[in-house]
Design a protein around this motif. Sequence first.
Motif, PDB file in Angstrom:
ATOM      1  N   ASN A  40       0.848  -1.182   0.000  1.00 29.35           N
ATOM      2  CA  ASN A  40       0.000   0.000   0.000  1.00 29.35           C
ATOM      3  C   ASN A  40       0.887   1.237   0.000  1.00 29.35           C
ATOM      4  OD1 ASN A  40       0.815  -0.887   2.499  1.00 29.35           O
ATOM      5  ND2 ASN A  40      -0.775   0.225   3.575  1.00 29.35           N
ATOM      6  N   TYR A  41       0.337   2.351  -0.477  1.00 25.05           N
ATOM      7  CA  TYR A  41       1.137   3.547  -0.680  1.00 25.05           C
ATOM      8  C   TYR A  41       0.747   4.630   0.314  1.00 25.05           C
ATOM      9  CZ  TYR A  41       2.500   1.325  -4.967  1.00 25.05           C
ATOM     10  OH  TYR A  41       3.007   0.432  -5.867  1.00 25.05           O
ATOM     11  N   PRO A  42       1.680   5.566   0.607  1.00 20.38           N
ATOM     12  CA  PRO A  42       1.416   6.599   1.594  1.00 20.38           C
ATOM     13  C   PRO A  42       0.511   7.690   1.053  1.00 20.38           C
ATOM     14  CG  PRO A  42       3.562   6.958   0.621  1.00 20.38           C
ATOM     15  CD  PRO A  42       3.047   5.657   0.060  1.00 20.38           C
ATOM     16  N   LEU A 218     -13.243   4.047  -2.066  1.00 17.60           N
ATOM     17  CA  LEU A 218     -13.049   4.150  -3.511  1.00 17.60           C
ATOM     18  C   LEU A 218     -12.370   5.458  -3.883  1.00 17.60           C
ATOM     19  CD1 LEU A 218     -16.432   2.662  -4.809  1.00 17.60           C
ATOM     20  CD2 LEU A 218     -14.173   1.571  -4.791  1.00 17.60           C
ATOM     21  N   ALA A 219     -12.746   6.538  -3.165  1.00 23.08           N
ATOM     22  CA  ALA A 219     -12.106   7.835  -3.419  1.00 23.08           C
ATOM     23  C   ALA A 219     -10.617   7.776  -3.080  1.00 23.08           C
ATOM     24  CB  ALA A 219     -12.802   8.924  -2.614  1.00 23.08           C
ATOM     25  N   TRP A 220     -10.280   7.093  -1.987  1.00 22.36           N
ATOM     26  CA  TRP A 220      -8.880   6.962  -1.606  1.00 22.36           C
ATOM     27  C   TRP A 220      -8.110   6.141  -2.629  1.00 22.36           C
ATOM     28  CZ3 TRP A 220      -4.368   7.857   0.045  1.00 22.36           C
ATOM     29  CH2 TRP A 220      -3.461   6.855   0.319  1.00 22.36           C
ATOM     30  N   LEU A 221      -8.686   5.044  -3.090  1.00 27.16           N
ATOM     31  CA  LEU A 221      -7.996   4.205  -4.074  1.00 27.16           C
ATOM     32  C   LEU A 221      -7.734   4.976  -5.367  1.00 27.16           C
ATOM     33  CD1 LEU A 221      -9.836   0.789  -3.628  1.00 27.16           C
ATOM     34  CD2 LEU A 221      -7.621   1.482  -2.702  1.00 27.16           C
ATOM     35  N   LEU A 222      -8.697   5.813  -5.758  1.00 26.29           N
ATOM     36  CA  LEU A 222      -8.523   6.615  -6.972  1.00 26.29           C
ATOM     37  C   LEU A 222      -7.428   7.644  -6.772  1.00 26.29           C
ATOM     38  CD1 LEU A 222      -9.401   7.417  -9.820  1.00 26.29           C
ATOM     39  CD2 LEU A 222     -11.173   8.861  -8.787  1.00 26.29           C
ATOM     40  N   ARG A 224      -4.934   7.488  -4.692  1.00 28.84           N
ATOM     41  CA  ARG A 224      -3.650   6.780  -4.608  1.00 28.84           C
ATOM     42  C   ARG A 224      -3.154   6.387  -5.999  1.00 28.84           C
ATOM     43  NH1 ARG A 224      -3.357   1.240  -1.283  1.00 28.84           N
ATOM     44  NH2 ARG A 224      -4.277   0.449  -3.206  1.00 28.84           N
ATOM     45  N   LYS A 225      -4.068   5.987  -6.851  1.00 28.99           N
ATOM     46  CA  LYS A 225      -3.678   5.626  -8.218  1.00 28.99           C
ATOM     47  C   LYS A 225      -3.160   6.829  -8.982  1.00 28.99           C
ATOM     48  CE  LYS A 225      -5.508   3.463 -12.434  1.00 28.99           C
ATOM     49  NZ  LYS A 225      -6.718   2.842 -13.058  1.00 28.99           N
ATOM     50  N   LEU A 226      -3.789   7.984  -8.779  1.00 30.09           N
ATOM     51  CA  LEU A 226      -3.343   9.198  -9.464  1.00 30.09           C
ATOM     52  C   LEU A 226      -1.986   9.658  -8.951  1.00 30.09           C
ATOM     53  CD1 LEU A 226      -6.716  11.202  -9.579  1.00 30.09           C
ATOM     54  CD2 LEU A 226      -5.561  10.046 -11.481  1.00 30.09           C
ATOM     55  N   GLN A 227      -1.698   9.400  -7.662  1.00 34.20           N
ATOM     56  CA  GLN A 227      -0.433   9.828  -7.080  1.00 34.20           C
ATOM     57  C   GLN A 227       0.726   8.905  -7.429  1.00 34.20           C
ATOM     58  OE1 GLN A 227      -1.460   9.963  -2.931  1.00 34.20           O
ATOM     59  NE2 GLN A 227      -2.070  12.108  -3.003  1.00 34.20           N
ATOM     60  N   SER A 228       0.420   7.678  -7.817  1.00 38.15           N
ATOM     61  CA  SER A 228       1.483   6.709  -8.079  1.00 38.15           C
ATOM     62  C   SER A 228       2.148   6.950  -9.431  1.00 38.15           C
ATOM     63  CB  SER A 228       0.897   5.298  -8.017  1.00 38.15           C
ATOM     64  OG  SER A 228      -0.090   5.133  -9.026  1.00 38.15           O
TER      65      SER A 228
END
Length: 228
Positions: A40-42, A218-222, A224-228
Amino acid sequence: MMFGLSGTHALGRSGTESSDYREPESSPNPRKCWAAAPLNYPNKESSRFLLTARRLCTEGAAEPPSTNQCIQDGNPPLTHVTLVWQQGVREDWLRFGKPVAERILDRRTRIESYAPGQVFALVRWASNDYGTVRSTLDIVRAVASGEAFTTVPQVNPGGEILLSIRGWPKVRQTFELIDAIEQAGHDPCEVAPDHWRHMHNRLAVGMLPRCYAKSRHLAWLLRRKLQS
């Protein structure tokens, strides 16, 4: 229920789904072993303190690694968590977490290692002849080399503290809240870091935290995906 040696499946109570929590000496719940999973990412936007393949090593007894060793160990550098199990006296375990490596030092002590960005929940309990003297729960994010961090007992070199609870009544309440997150189908290791901060702040003032909604996850997962 008899507890096994340090590092065995029957060691502690990590990952249980039951909210029937009692003080550690009489708990019946076994420890869950996690399978390999993506890290998981910060949450890079929130740094305030308001309040995966697994490798098992069975090296001989040795001293825990020093801070310098921890900073240089692994690629990327790893965060090491030392767990000691002496039933009825000192019992440390992880409520959740997916270590990338584990080393057994002796029958009572082991070290679990986490890569930057991983989140884990460390529980520490101790007692003496007069009763419980320590009951704590810390949810910590492992940091990368060069990141600011807070020192945490038994966590080397330290980490970003997302939640810190003291006292068995509040620790038990937090267990129940984590149970609710799991029962809703969410992996606690993947929960938005902001939710743990929210939970910490609410519990600190005696308020009930908000539920961790599916839309929030779901908002957090989105994000996190944009930040990766």
